[in-house]
Design an enzyme around this catalytic site. Structure first.
Site, PDB file in Angstrom:
ATOM      1  N   SER A  43       0.852  -1.188   0.000  1.00  0.00           N
ATOM      2  CA  SER A  43       0.000   0.000   0.000  1.00  0.00           C
ATOM      3  C   SER A  43       0.893   1.246   0.000  1.00  0.00           C
ATOM      4  O   SER A  43       1.771   1.352  -0.845  1.00  0.00           O
ATOM      5  CB  SER A  43      -0.962  -0.048   1.194  1.00  0.00           C
ATOM      6  OG  SER A  43      -2.016   0.881   1.042  1.00  0.00           O
ATOM      7  N   ASP A 168      -5.870  -3.035  -2.758  1.00  0.00           N
ATOM      8  CA  ASP A 168      -4.849  -2.794  -1.726  1.00  0.00           C
ATOM      9  C   ASP A 168      -4.231  -4.070  -1.160  1.00  0.00           C
ATOM     10  O   ASP A 168      -4.935  -4.977  -0.705  1.00  0.00           O
ATOM     11  CB  ASP A 168      -5.508  -2.004  -0.589  1.00  0.00           C
ATOM     12  CG  ASP A 168      -4.509  -1.227   0.237  1.00  0.00           C
ATOM     13  OD1 ASP A 168      -3.484  -1.809   0.639  1.00  0.00           O
ATOM     14  OD2 ASP A 168      -4.762  -0.034   0.502  1.00  0.00           O
TER      15      ASP A 168
END
Length: 299
Positions: A43, A168
């Protein structure tokens, strides 16, 4: 004097703009010429990985201070237009191109021999996918993978890579801390940058039925969202165990003042400054840990 620590894996958690705080840690490493045997992030940690490997202190800071505050970087207007609360196409693909305001030095990344991993989750299967140096082709392809790793569910559109939608990497089996990738690549000693305080525990997902409805087109994503708190908390417990054994140094932010969607420039600047202040105090302990790894063979 530059110092290389070949037996240490630098493991970087995400956390959106909370990483304005940990950007100060990487800035200090670059200022002091510190390098590692491996670097990996998920991320927002994937952006940290890219900028650290480029060797640019300017990029390390800008990515989580100036970029989120830029008008083109997002907001609720951007969200309503379908571009995401964070305009990922601008942040990761447009602004990072050659000649753009936040250009990434791709040549420097290619020239840096440090092994690395960035991770994202396949939206169709929920499988965690890690990309590394063997996947470097060109800047546009690379930054799209960083974008995939950083795609917050619901508030950012899922990018398409080789015909697959990604979301993500924080939804993967470790909850967003790529210690698994470092271990798989053979490392047993870790310096871990977290973006939550030491006492933090992620609460259970509320209303899982609503989550399943929101992600009805991607049931694997729904299940990953629901399972993330348990996965994340389990990984943090593992890190605390490694810390106690001396196999890991875990950096916890002590004065975090921003959330993961902060876009106010002054607050982001203050967050970076707070990270700098903590690093001044933590530096002797960090260097003590690192220097010990160069006097002992890896386990």
């Amino acid at each position: 004097m530059a110092q290389h620590f070949p037996h240490v894996a630098l493991v970087i958690e995400g956390g959106g703009t909370r990483n304005s705080y940990t950007a100060a840690v990487l800035d200090k490493f670059l200022a002091e010429g510190i390098s590692f045997g491996w670097v990996g992030g998920i991320s927002a940690g994937s952006s940290h990985t890219v900028n650290f490997l480029s060797g640019s202190r300017k990029s390390v800071r800008e990515a989580f201070v100036e970029v989120p505050a830029a008008r083109e970087a997002g907001g609720w207007g951007s969200f309503l237009r379908g571009r995401g609360y964070f305009n990922a196409e601008y942040i990761y693909e447009t602004s990072t191109a050659v000649g753009q305001p936040f250009a990434v030095d791709f040549d420097a990344i290619v020239a840096n021999p440090t092994p690395f991993r960035i991770g994202a989750v396949r939206a169709d299967t929920g499988e965690m996918v890690y990309w590394g140096r063997e996947d470097l082709t060109d800047l546009a392809d690379f930054t799209r993978r960083v974008r995939a790793s950083s795609t917050m569910p619901l508030i950012m559109p899922m990018p398409l890579i080789d015909g697959v939608r990604y979301v993500d990497g924080a939804l993967g089996p470790t909850g967003g801390i790529p210690i698994d990738a470092a271990k798989k690549d053979g490392f047993t000693t870790f310096l871990v940058l977290l973006s939550r305080p030491r006492e933090y525990t992620k609460p259970p997902t509320s209303r899982p039925a609503v989550v399943r409805q929101l992600f009805r087109q991607y049931p694997a994503v729904a299940e990953a969202v629901i399972r993330r708190p348990d996965r994340y908390n389990r990984t943090r417990e593992e890190l605390l165990t490694l810390e106690k054994s001396g196999s890991a140094y875990v950096f916890f932010p002590e004065n975090l003042t921003v959330g993961n969607r902060e876009r106010n420039l002054a607050r982001l600047q203050a967050s970076f400054a707070a990270g700098q202040a903590q690093m001044e105090g933590d530096w002797p302990n960090i260097m003590g840990f690192l220097e010990a790894t160069n006097t002992t063979l890896p386990g």
